[in-house]
Design a protein around this motif. Structure first.
Motif, mmCIF file in Angstrom:
data_model
loop_
_atom_site.group_PDB
_atom_site.id
_atom_site.type_symbol
_atom_site.label_atom_id
_atom_site.label_comp_id
_atom_site.label_asym_id
_atom_site.label_seq_id
_atom_site.Cartn_x
_atom_site.Cartn_y
_atom_site.Cartn_z
ATOM 1 N N VAL A 232 0.882 -1.159 0.000
ATOM 2 C CA VAL A 232 0.000 0.000 0.000
ATOM 3 C C VAL A 232 0.919 1.209 0.000
ATOM 4 O O VAL A 232 1.713 1.391 0.934
ATOM 5 C CB VAL A 232 -0.941 0.019 1.229
ATOM 6 N N GLY A 233 0.860 1.980 -1.056
ATOM 7 C CA GLY A 233 1.721 3.148 -1.164
ATOM 8 C C GLY A 233 3.201 2.803 -1.192
ATOM 9 O O GLY A 233 4.030 3.547 -0.666
ATOM 10 N N GLY A 234 3.548 1.656 -1.756
ATOM 11 C CA GLY A 234 4.940 1.240 -1.837
ATOM 12 C C GLY A 234 5.472 0.580 -0.568
ATOM 13 O O GLY A 234 6.628 0.192 -0.509
ATOM 14 N N PHE A 235 4.638 0.440 0.463
ATOM 15 C CA PHE A 235 5.056 -0.167 1.731
ATOM 16 C C PHE A 235 4.564 -1.607 1.798
ATOM 17 O O PHE A 235 3.362 -1.861 1.676
ATOM 18 C CB PHE A 235 4.485 0.640 2.905
ATOM 19 N N PRO A 236 5.462 -2.588 1.988
ATOM 20 C CA PRO A 236 5.049 -3.998 2.059
ATOM 21 C C PRO A 236 4.409 -4.317 3.416
ATOM 22 O O PRO A 236 4.974 -5.012 4.252
ATOM 23 C CB PRO A 236 6.361 -4.756 1.849
ATOM 24 N N TRP A 237 3.211 -3.843 3.628
ATOM 25 C CA TRP A 237 2.550 -3.886 4.930
ATOM 26 C C TRP A 237 2.329 -5.302 5.442
ATOM 27 O O TRP A 237 2.498 -5.560 6.625
ATOM 28 C CB TRP A 237 1.228 -3.122 4.896
ATOM 29 N N LEU A 238 1.959 -6.232 4.577
ATOM 30 C CA LEU A 238 1.689 -7.597 5.043
ATOM 31 C C LEU A 238 2.977 -8.299 5.464
ATOM 32 O O LEU A 238 3.006 -9.011 6.472
ATOM 33 C CB LEU A 238 0.953 -8.403 3.975
ATOM 34 N N GLN A 239 4.046 -8.065 4.730
ATOM 35 C CA GLN A 239 5.329 -8.668 5.085
ATOM 36 C C GLN A 239 5.811 -8.155 6.442
ATOM 37 O O GLN A 239 6.388 -8.910 7.224
ATOM 38 C CB GLN A 239 6.366 -8.368 4.001
ATOM 39 N N VAL A 240 5.541 -6.922 6.744
ATOM 40 C CA VAL A 240 5.921 -6.346 8.037
ATOM 41 C C VAL A 240 4.962 -6.817 9.131
ATOM 42 O O VAL A 240 5.380 -7.171 10.233
ATOM 43 C CB VAL A 240 5.957 -4.806 7.951
ATOM 44 N N LEU A 241 3.672 -6.857 8.827
ATOM 45 C CA LEU A 241 2.663 -7.255 9.816
ATOM 46 C C LEU A 241 2.889 -8.670 10.342
ATOM 47 O O LEU A 241 2.756 -8.913 11.541
ATOM 48 C CB LEU A 241 1.253 -7.142 9.209
ATOM 49 N N VAL A 242 3.255 -9.600 9.478
ATOM 50 C CA VAL A 242 3.413 -10.988 9.922
ATOM 51 C C VAL A 242 4.628 -11.189 10.826
ATOM 52 O O VAL A 242 4.778 -12.259 11.417
ATOM 53 C CB VAL A 242 3.468 -11.986 8.741
ATOM 54 N N LEU A 243 5.461 -10.183 10.980
ATOM 55 C CA LEU A 243 6.625 -10.315 11.855
ATOM 56 C C LEU A 243 6.241 -10.425 13.328
ATOM 57 O O LEU A 243 7.073 -10.788 14.154
ATOM 58 C CB LEU A 243 7.597 -9.155 11.635
ATOM 59 N N VAL A 244 4.989 -10.129 13.677
ATOM 60 C CA VAL A 244 4.533 -10.323 15.062
ATOM 61 C C VAL A 244 4.064 -11.758 15.290
ATOM 62 O O VAL A 244 3.712 -12.126 16.408
ATOM 63 C CB VAL A 244 3.407 -9.329 15.451
ATOM 64 N N ASN A 245 4.076 -12.562 14.262
ATOM 65 C CA ASN A 245 3.624 -13.947 14.321
ATOM 66 C C ASN A 245 4.829 -14.871 14.552
ATOM 67 O O ASN A 245 5.721 -14.946 13.710
ATOM 68 C CB ASN A 245 2.927 -14.293 13.001
ATOM 69 N N PRO A 246 4.857 -15.595 15.661
ATOM 70 C CA PRO A 246 6.015 -16.464 15.925
ATOM 71 C C PRO A 246 6.167 -17.598 14.920
ATOM 72 O O PRO A 246 7.282 -18.072 14.673
ATOM 73 C CB PRO A 246 5.738 -17.012 17.324
ATOM 74 N N LEU A 247 5.073 -18.015 14.312
ATOM 75 C CA LEU A 247 5.138 -19.132 13.380
ATOM 76 C C LEU A 247 5.905 -18.777 12.105
ATOM 77 O O LEU A 247 6.499 -19.649 11.479
ATOM 78 C CB LEU A 247 3.732 -19.636 13.042
ATOM 79 N N ILE A 248 5.934 -17.508 11.729
ATOM 80 C CA ILE A 248 6.672 -17.117 10.524
ATOM 81 C C ILE A 248 8.155 -17.416 10.686
ATOM 82 O O ILE A 248 8.816 -17.871 9.756
ATOM 83 C CB ILE A 248 6.411 -15.636 10.144
ATOM 84 N N TYR A 249 8.678 -17.214 11.883
ATOM 85 C CA TYR A 249 10.108 -17.471 12.130
ATOM 86 C C TYR A 249 10.399 -18.970 12.124
ATOM 87 O O TYR A 249 11.431 -19.405 11.606
ATOM 88 C CB TYR A 249 10.540 -16.840 13.449
ATOM 89 N N LEU A 250 9.493 -19.744 12.681
ATOM 90 C CA LEU A 250 9.671 -21.195 12.678
ATOM 91 C C LEU A 250 9.560 -21.747 11.257
ATOM 92 O O LEU A 250 10.364 -22.584 10.836
ATOM 93 C CB LEU A 250 8.648 -21.857 13.603
ATOM 94 N N SER A 251 8.594 -21.270 10.501
ATOM 95 C CA SER A 251 8.432 -21.716 9.111
ATOM 96 C C SER A 251 9.652 -21.355 8.273
ATOM 97 O O SER A 251 10.148 -22.179 7.494
ATOM 98 C CB SER A 251 7.186 -21.081 8.487
#
Length: 161
Positions: free
Chosen positions: A99-118
């Protein structure tokens, strides 16, 4: 008592991994040939850390919700964690969602611990692009400390004396 539950759950997860991972490496659908590139040091260090992090999350969730609200927990906590946890896609693939050149979803999922494990498991089993391991390990360790600390606090509050 709560730490024993977390360690017991982590041991069960580790045992499951020791059984499931070798089977998954050799049993496939007809015509499927996985291209695995196992990085053992990542696998051997990440699986126990992931087991402790996720059982600590289980302790936190189990002590945060009343039993009658378990359905709400699954709908509003567990489901988003699973679907936004990078199990079905690489974290790097979220960059085009902008949105407006900002990868908002990629940043938002960083609060999810499972993303790091995956992403860590992706690094352990493939040569595909993944989140850097110098980010994965400290993040999982931080989630371990956070979830275990909050879970133990909640557990002490709920224990009947």
């Amino acid at each position: 008592m709560a730490v024993a539950k977390v360690l017991s759950g982590a041991a069960q997860g580790l045992t499951s991994a020791l059984i499931v991972l070798p089977i998954a490496a050799v049993v496939h659908a007809p015509g499927v040939h996985p291209d695995l590139s196992v990085h053992w040091w990542v696998l051997v260090t990440l699986v126990p850390l992931g087991c402790i992090a996720m059982t600590s999350l289980g302790l936190l969730l189990g002590t945060s919700f009343q039993p009658r609200n378990i359905g709400v927990m699954f709908g509003f906590v567990v489901l988003p964690i699973v679907f936004l946890g990078g199990t079905y896609y690489q974290w790097t693939r979220l960059a085009p969602v902008e949105v407006g050149g900002f990868p908002w979803l990629q940043v938002l999922v960083l609060v999810n611990p499972l993303i790091y494990l995956s992403e860590g498991m992706r690094a352990a089993f493939t040569d595909l692009s993944h989140m850097p391991l110098y980010v994965v390990y400290p993040a999982l360790l931080g989630f371990c400390v956070l979830f275990l600390g909050l879970g133990l606090r909640n557990f002490r509050r709920r224990v009947l004396s």
